[in-house]
Motif scaffolding. Structure first.
Motif, short mmCIF file in Angstrom:
data_model
loop_
_atom_site.label_atom_id
_atom_site.label_comp_id
_atom_site.label_asym_id
_atom_site.label_seq_id
_atom_site.Cartn_x
_atom_site.Cartn_y
_atom_site.Cartn_z
N PRO A 213 -129.36 108.44 10.32
CA PRO A 213 -128.36 108.20 11.37
C PRO A 213 -128.67 108.89 12.70
O PRO A 213 -128.14 108.48 13.74
N SER A 214 -129.53 109.91 12.69
CA SER A 214 -129.88 110.60 13.94
C SER A 214 -131.11 109.99 14.60
O SER A 214 -131.52 110.45 15.66
N GLY A 215 -131.70 108.98 13.97
CA GLY A 215 -132.86 108.33 14.56
C GLY A 215 -134.19 108.87 14.08
O GLY A 215 -135.26 108.39 14.49
N ASN A 216 -134.18 109.88 13.21
CA ASN A 216 -135.43 110.42 12.68
C ASN A 216 -136.03 109.48 11.65
O ASN A 216 -135.30 108.87 10.85
N ILE A 217 -137.35 109.36 11.66
CA ILE A 217 -138.02 108.54 10.66
C ILE A 217 -137.81 109.15 9.28
O ILE A 217 -138.01 110.36 9.10
N ILE A 218 -137.41 108.35 8.32
CA ILE A 218 -137.25 108.83 6.94
C ILE A 218 -138.63 108.78 6.27
O ILE A 218 -139.19 107.71 6.04
N HIS A 219 -139.17 109.95 5.98
CA HIS A 219 -140.50 110.01 5.38
C HIS A 219 -140.46 109.60 3.91
O HIS A 219 -139.47 109.81 3.21
N LYS A 220 -141.56 109.06 3.46
CA LYS A 220 -141.72 108.78 2.04
C LYS A 220 -141.92 110.11 1.30
O LYS A 220 -142.35 111.10 1.88
N ASP A 221 -141.62 110.12 0.01
CA ASP A 221 -141.67 111.36 -0.77
C ASP A 221 -143.10 111.68 -1.17
O ASP A 221 -143.62 111.18 -2.17
N ILE A 222 -143.76 112.54 -0.38
CA ILE A 222 -145.15 112.88 -0.65
C ILE A 222 -145.30 113.70 -1.93
O ILE A 222 -146.34 113.62 -2.60
#
Length: 330
Positions: A213-222
């Motif tokens: 919701p803040s516009g940050n890219i949701i990273h994949k779970d490394i």
């Protein structure tokens, strides 16, 4: 003095969040608690409505505590205040365990997070010793910057690989991570891998980009990705191994501040109050070369602070771990 619950949501009437009067009795012991006393939230809010609330409450100083998202919001509020010609100072206080605010040496929360992460790394090392060819894999917070992973690994100096967002790596091939990991296991029969949550994102095959919701890219779970790839590779080649996967992310984030962080927070607060009462606005309290500074908020949010891969911190990590300087194939 009032505390706004759940970040900028608390300035929007429709959420109906409680407004707290921060009396001396109420805040007497909050330095002994972990997490956030006022709560937090994600997502952009309507700036004009937030300033409406400040105007109705007759607020004359707004202290915004958080990372780059919070600071961007603070600057937007300042611009609306200026447009209306209101006399409200806006002060930013850097609070993020990732320590990724540009032009600031360290932020409140970072040292506490590193202290707890170091303990977890030490315990993970003990686990790795407990089984033949055991890989202990620890995932730590660090969306775009690997300062927690690097610093905690230096504090304990038991990690054999530290993977951070600033340093891309290959999984396969003669210089890839899996080859280096197997070499380590063949020599010592145990390995400890510390990975920041934003590392290795280039390894995922994806066409879409999700954002929070803040516009940050949701990273994949490394972390899960590496766990599964290690198991897949070693099983396919009949290489005996055990994997212990540890994800303490939210535990690290919610611990009470250690003594040095508590002192640092008090000094940030004192400097912020003095500057705001003196009429300064649209600033964040900084810390650089062991001195407290006032920095215009726009300067601090232009880019994220990252590990300098040619600097002392990263070279110290390479020396401590013994990992290859590069795990990229030619």
């Amino acid at each position: 003095i009032f505390g706004i619950k759940y970040g900028y949501e608390g300035l929007i009437p429709k959420y109906n969040h409680e407004l707290i009067e921060l009396t001396t009795e109420m805040v007497a012991d909050i330095d002994l608690q972990g997490g956030t006393f006022l709560g937090s939230s994600r997502g952009q809010q309507e700036v004009d409505k937030m300033v409406d609330t400040l105007e109705i409450m007759n607020v004359n100083i707004l202290f915004c505590i958080g990372g780059d998202g919070t600071l961007r919001g603070a600057h937007a509020i300042h611009e609306e205040i200026e447009r209306r010609g209101l006399k409200i100072s806006v002060a930013g206080i850097p609070k993020t365990i990732d320590n990724d605010i540009d032009l600031i040496q360290k932020s409140f929360g970072f040292e506490s997070a590193v202290s707890v992460a170091a303990e977890i790394i030490n315990n993970a090392h003990n686990e790795a010793h407990g089984a033949y060819n055991c890989v202990a894999l620890v995932k730590l917070m660090g969306r775009d910057s690997g300062f927690i992973a690097a610093s905690a690994s230096l504090a304990v100096q038991e990690a054999n690989f530290v993977l951070v967002p600033e340093v891309p790596f290959d999984l396969y091939g003669p210089r890839g991570f899996l080859k280096a990991l197997r070499t380590r296991l063949e020599k010592r029969h145990h390995a400890l891998v510390v990975v920041a949550e934003g590392a290795g994102q280039e390894l995922f095959e994806t066409e879409s980009v999700e954002r929070d919701p803040s516009g940050n890219i949701i990273h994949k779970d490394i972390g899960i990705f590496l766990r599964d790839k290690i198991k897949e590779e070693f099983t396919a080649k009949n290489f005996p191994h055990t994997i212990k996967y540890i994800d303490p992310s939210y535990i690290v984030r919610s611990v009470p501040a250690n003594a040095n962080d508590s002192k640092f927070c008090n000094l940030l607060a004192q400097n912020a109050v003095h500057a705001a009462v003196a009429g300064k606005t649209d600033f964040v309290i900084g810390y650089w070369n062991d001195d407290f500074t006032l920095i215009p908020i726009p300067m601090t949010v232009r880019k994220r602070k990252k590990i300098d891969v040619k600097g002392e911190l990263w070279w110290n990590v390479l020396e401590a771990t013994g990992q290859p300087v590069s795990m990229k194939n030619p």
